[in-house]
Design a protein around this motif. Structure first.
Motif, PDB file in Angstrom:
ATOM      1  N   VAL A  54       4.601  -5.291  13.940  1.00 15.74           N
ATOM      2  CA  VAL A  54       5.073  -4.600  13.114  1.00 15.74           C
ATOM      3  C   VAL A  54       4.590  -3.367  12.301  1.00 15.74           C
ATOM      4  N   CYS A  55       4.091  -4.582  11.501  1.00 16.81           N
ATOM      5  CA  CYS A  55       3.298  -4.202  10.149  1.00 16.81           C
ATOM      6  C   CYS A  55       1.764  -3.245  10.664  1.00 16.81           C
ATOM      7  N   SER A  56       1.677  -3.489  12.550  1.00 17.65           N
ATOM      8  CA  SER A  56       0.279  -3.039  12.910  1.00 17.65           C
ATOM      9  C   SER A  56       0.733  -1.128  13.855  1.00 17.65           C
ATOM     10  N   VAL A  57       1.855  -1.108  13.665  1.00 10.99           N
ATOM     11  CA  VAL A  57       2.136  -0.436  14.395  1.00 10.99           C
ATOM     12  C   VAL A  57       1.835   1.345  14.094  1.00 10.99           C
ATOM     13  N   PRO A  58       1.436   2.530  14.789  1.00 12.39           N
ATOM     14  CA  PRO A  58       0.463   3.199  13.874  1.00 12.39           C
ATOM     15  C   PRO A  58       1.410   3.955  13.469  1.00 12.39           C
ATOM     16  N   GLU A  59       1.026   5.406  12.304  1.00 17.11           N
ATOM     17  CA  GLU A  59       2.179   5.835  11.923  1.00 17.11           C
ATOM     18  C   GLU A  59       2.083   7.294  13.351  1.00 17.11           C
ATOM     19  N   ARG A  60       1.095   7.257  14.046  1.00 12.71           N
ATOM     20  CA  ARG A  60       1.583   8.052  15.382  1.00 12.71           C
ATOM     21  C   ARG A  60       2.297   7.575  16.207  1.00 12.71           C
ATOM     22  N   PRO A  93       0.519  -0.980  -0.007  1.00 15.48           N
ATOM     23  CA  PRO A  93       0.070   0.078  -0.250  1.00 15.48           C
ATOM     24  C   PRO A  93       0.787   1.430   0.557  1.00 15.48           C
ATOM     25  N   GLU A  94       1.811   0.913   0.507  1.00 15.43           N
ATOM     26  CA  GLU A  94       2.874   2.629   0.982  1.00 15.43           C
ATOM     27  C   GLU A  94       3.609   2.538  -0.790  1.00 15.43           C
ATOM     28  N   MET A  95       3.224   1.614  -1.217  1.00 14.24           N
ATOM     29  CA  MET A  95       4.258   2.236  -3.044  1.00 14.24           C
ATOM     30  C   MET A  95       3.045   2.721  -3.789  1.00 14.24           C
ATOM     31  N   ALA A  96       1.647   1.529  -3.872  1.00 13.38           N
ATOM     32  CA  ALA A  96       0.839   2.461  -4.638  1.00 13.38           C
ATOM     33  C   ALA A  96       0.591   4.025  -4.327  1.00 13.38           C
ATOM     34  N   SER A 128       5.162   1.832   8.816  1.00 15.49           N
ATOM     35  CA  SER A 128       4.374   2.137   8.188  1.00 15.49           C
ATOM     36  C   SER A 128       4.944   3.922   8.558  1.00 15.49           C
ATOM     37  N   THR A 129       5.215   4.910   7.108  1.00 16.86           N
ATOM     38  CA  THR A 129       5.527   6.062   7.893  1.00 16.86           C
ATOM     39  C   THR A 129       4.881   6.747   6.705  1.00 16.86           C
ATOM     40  N   ALA A 130       4.308   6.564   5.549  1.00 16.35           N
ATOM     41  CA  ALA A 130       4.357   7.667   4.246  1.00 16.35           C
ATOM     42  C   ALA A 130       3.237   8.439   4.545  1.00 16.35           C
TER      43      ALA A 130
END
Length: 242
Positions: A161-167, A21-24, A192-194
């Motif tokens: 790791v995949c579930s860590v909120p960007e916040r 999803p980040e690449m998309a 996630s950072t995008a």
């Protein structure tokens, strides 16, 4: 028709639900990303053994992407380059045996992104456990990058790791003592950072590079797409040089 400008192949670990999803999210018009997956660990926890298992999947993944017909290939696990000696070069050899397509690892892309700012030092924020943290500085040093300071949010469960909120990543970066570093680098393709990255750059008043951002920037350029990416951070305004 999708992918009329470029199709980019991705080799990614089975647990990673972030990089696609980040690449998309970043992808310019006419660019598509196409993934093949590699089993890392069946225990649910990141491990050095799991990273070696990923490597055993690369020949199969290379064959698959050679049939797909892509314009560039990324290897979407940065920590493999920490744990497997000579992996960045070995990856080139393995993919080159199947296709004449430019390819790049997550570590190489991240280091080239840092250097594009004219610096060779960085503060590093990551999710890794102690074993991988201890390998980070030496791996970056082989690419000419000095890790001035490293902090981890210590999330080692593969799905966790995949579930860590960007916040949470944003707040960890804001709390971090950068030790005078000219740039912050946020590691891991499954963190996630995008959507918050440009805001973090503005709020910190310094460049911020994430692994997925670096991979997108590098593979777009390797595929001949040199667009700015308005949703991305400042990296996408930088020329790519290898």
């Amino acid at each position: 028709m999708f992918g009329w400008r470029a199709k980019i192949g991705m080799m990614i670990p089975t647990n990673n639900t972030v990089i696609e999803p980040e690449m998309a999210y970043y992808a310019p018009e006419g660019v598509t990303f196409h993934a093949t997956r590699m089993v890392s660990s069946r225990t649910g926890t990141a491990s050095i053994d799991g990273l070696h298992n990923l490597v055993s999947c690369v020949d199969r993944a290379s064959e698959e992407l050679s049939i797909t017909g892509v314009d560039a290939v990324l290897y979407g696990c940065l920590s493999t380059s920490f744990a497997v000696e000579g992996w960045d070069d070995e990856f080139q050899r393995k993919t080159g045996a199947w296709m004449d397509t430019p390819a790049i690892t997550a570590l190489e892309a991240t280091c080239l992104a840092i250097k594009s700012y004219g610096v060779t030092e960085a503060a590093v924020l990551c999710p890794y456990g102690e074993a991988l943290q201890q390998l980070a500085a030496a791996a970056f040093a082989k690419h000419g990058i000095t890790v001035r300071t490293l902090e981890s949010i210590n999330v080692t469960g593969l799905r966790a790791v995949c579930s860590v909120p960007e916040r949470d990543v944003y707040q960890a970066a804001k709390r971090m003592d950068q030790k005078g570093s000219p740039l912050l680098c946020i590691l891991a393709t499954d963190l996630s950072t995008a959507t918050m990255l440009p805001k973090l750059e503005r709020d910190l008043g310094m460049p911020v590079v994430s692994t997925n951002e670096a991979l997108c920037w590098a593979t777009l350029n390797l595929a001949g797409v040199h667009d700015d990416v308005p949703r991305g951070g400042s990296l996408f305004t930088h020329p790519f040089a290898r």
